[in-house]
Design an enzyme around this catalytic site. Structure first.
Site, PDB file in Angstrom:
ATOM      1  N   GLY A  69      23.640  18.885 -33.225  1.00 45.45           N
ATOM      2  CA  GLY A  69      24.366  18.942 -31.965  1.00 45.45           C
ATOM      3  C   GLY A  69      24.443  17.584 -31.297  1.00 45.45           C
ATOM      4  N   CYS A 320       4.105  14.983 -15.582  1.00 49.01           N
ATOM      5  CA  CYS A 320       2.727  15.074 -16.087  1.00 49.01           C
ATOM      6  C   CYS A 320       2.684  15.346 -17.586  1.00 49.01           C
ATOM      7  CB  CYS A 320       1.976  16.190 -15.362  1.00 49.01           C
ATOM      8  SG  CYS A 320       2.011  16.069 -13.574  1.00 49.01           S
TER       9      CYS A 320
END
Length: 460
Positions: A69, A320
């Protein structure tokens, strides 16, 4: 393991597995050859192309198969820009496009082109008027996803396509997340998609270029796939990809209703079960199986690891969990809380009991992560005595700056201000989000000797 990360890669559909094994016996030869085995391979490839075109809603000679893709996006963007070089060197994209689109835009800028990023609402959706305002006389191409990869928000493709059509500008649609649920509506000009998003094998993409769209394939010429995807076609994988697309489409109407109910259950119950959570993304116009939320005072990487221990595979756009320690560009563009971000994307056939178990486990997992970080359990009453406060969170990463803000905030009198010093990019999103969730005033930011000072005023 309950696999809740279908937006990254859906499990291989049983039909795809069967088709792949069958095509390995008949689709190994060169489809360009005229002998029997070559003709058998060509028949498989042609049949797959016809079936894929029917599913997309285009002509078979408008569709080519690519190695991925991402390659379909890169080829589509580069070819359309090159084909309309005489019109101009201006590209329009939304601020929340997939990285493959943004990387194409960066490459175009490096070559001297100009790029306009259309901003999004807090739900992650663009406005057609935003694309209309971005259009220029030298605009060569516009790009818009059909649905967002991270938060599931569906985009107004048909309306944007009409705006672009009126201006004579082709629109390329990244339909990777939505094509398994149905064809993309509207008068788009180019379309890209990826088979592993709907349960096909990885390594197969689709690129559609409508007749009449000026297109100049870049790179060395090749006689295969209309010169737009050079190299020997992986016919078994292509056959499996198209077989799975037809299979999931046959299940889409029923499964979309069922998965919407499950994701709505998550959207409604997570904020009630877990304090200080923001559910992000469009509440109505969204993919059936995707729901995303962010948790205050939570380290996203630790949260994902703990959920993995409990038997749940989910993903995150939190800084994070990022090697760059910056929030996802999607959450940043939306201006929503990034810390403790969790994306749940349910594959076809997800069991209701797995969702219920996730909802049962999540509160304890989040509480455990917050406890390890020393986060405040709940908002505390204001202190009687005023205090002028500065929070030095320099060198500390999310969610620590927000946790330290929350710890000192009870000591701030009404009308008082806290300056949070931080050099973590996530603080620019997470501190305003904390203020909105807590009903406090985010005053703004100002430069500091190191990092940035974020100002928060206590309203009550």
């Amino acid at each position: 393991m309950a696999y809740f990360d279908a937006a990254s890669a859906a499990p291989l559909h049983p039909v795809a597995r069967q088709a792949l094994l069958a095509a390995l016996d008949d689709g190994w030869a060169d489809p360009a050859r005229l002998y029997r085995e070559g003709r058998k391979a060509r028949l498989l490839l042609d049949a797959a192309r016809e079936a894929a075109a029917e599913a997309v809603g285009c002509r078979a000679d408008e569709l080519v198969f690519t190695p991925s893709g991402t390659r379909a996006v890169h080829t589509g963007v580069a070819g359309a820009l090159a084909g309309r070089r005489r019109v101009g060197r201006h590209l329009i994209v939304s601020a929340v496009e997939h990285s493959s689109v943004l990387h194409s835009a960066e490459a175009f800028e490096a070559e001297g082109g100009s790029v306009t990023q259309v901003p999004v609402h807090r739900t992650g959706a663009v406005s057609p008027s935003g694309y209309a305002a971005a259009l220029r006389t030298d605009t060569a191409l516009a790009v818009l996803q059909s649905a967002n990869h991270e938060v599931g928000t569906a985009q107004p493709v048909a309306e944007v396509a009409e705006v672009c059509r009126a201006a004579g500008v082709p629109l390329l649609v990244d339909a990777a997340q939505s094509l398994g649920w149905g064809p993309v509506e509207g008068g788009w000009s180019l379309l890209a998609a990826s088979a592993h998003k709907w349960g096909g094998p990885s390594g197969v993409g689709l690129l559609v270029v409508r007749k009449g769209v000026r297109f100049a394939a870049q790179g060395p010429a090749d006689e295969r796939e209309s010169g737009r995807a050079p190299g020997f076609e992986n016919i078994p994988a292509v056959v499996a990809a198209v077989a799975s697309l037809r299979a999931v489409r046959a299940e889409a109407a029923q499964e979309s209703v069922r998965l919407r109910e499950l994701t709505e259950r998550i959207r409604a119950r997570v904020p009630r079960l877990v304090p200080d959570v923001e559910v992000v993304g469009g509440p109505e116009h969204r993919l059936p199986g995707t729901v995303t939320f962010s948790c205050l005072y939570v380290d996203g990487e630790t949260l994902l690891h703990e959920l993995d221990r409990e038997g749940f595979a989910v993903s995150s756009g939190s800084s994070c969990t990022s090697s760059t320690l910056t929030p996802s560009h999607v959450l940043k563009a939306m201006g929503v809380l990034s810390e403790g971000n969790v994306r749940v994307s349910l594959p076809l056939g997800t069991a209701e009991e797995d969702v219920e178990r996730f909802l049962a486990v999540l509160p304890g997992v989040v509480a455990g992560v917050r406890d390890k970080l020393g986060a405040p359990a709940a908002a505390a009453p204001a202190a009687a005595e005023p205090a002028a406060l500065v929070v030095d969170a320099l060198g500390k990463r999310c969610p620590i700056p927000v946790i330290e803000l929350a710890k000192v905030f009870p000591g701030v009198p009404v009308g008082g201000t806290v300056r949070v010093l931080s050099d973590d990019e996530a603080a620019r999103l997470d501190i305003p989000a904390w203020c909105e969730m807590r009903g406090q005033e985010y005053v703004g930011e100002e430069p500091a000797d190191r990092g940035t000072a974020y100002l928060v005023r206590r309203l009550g």
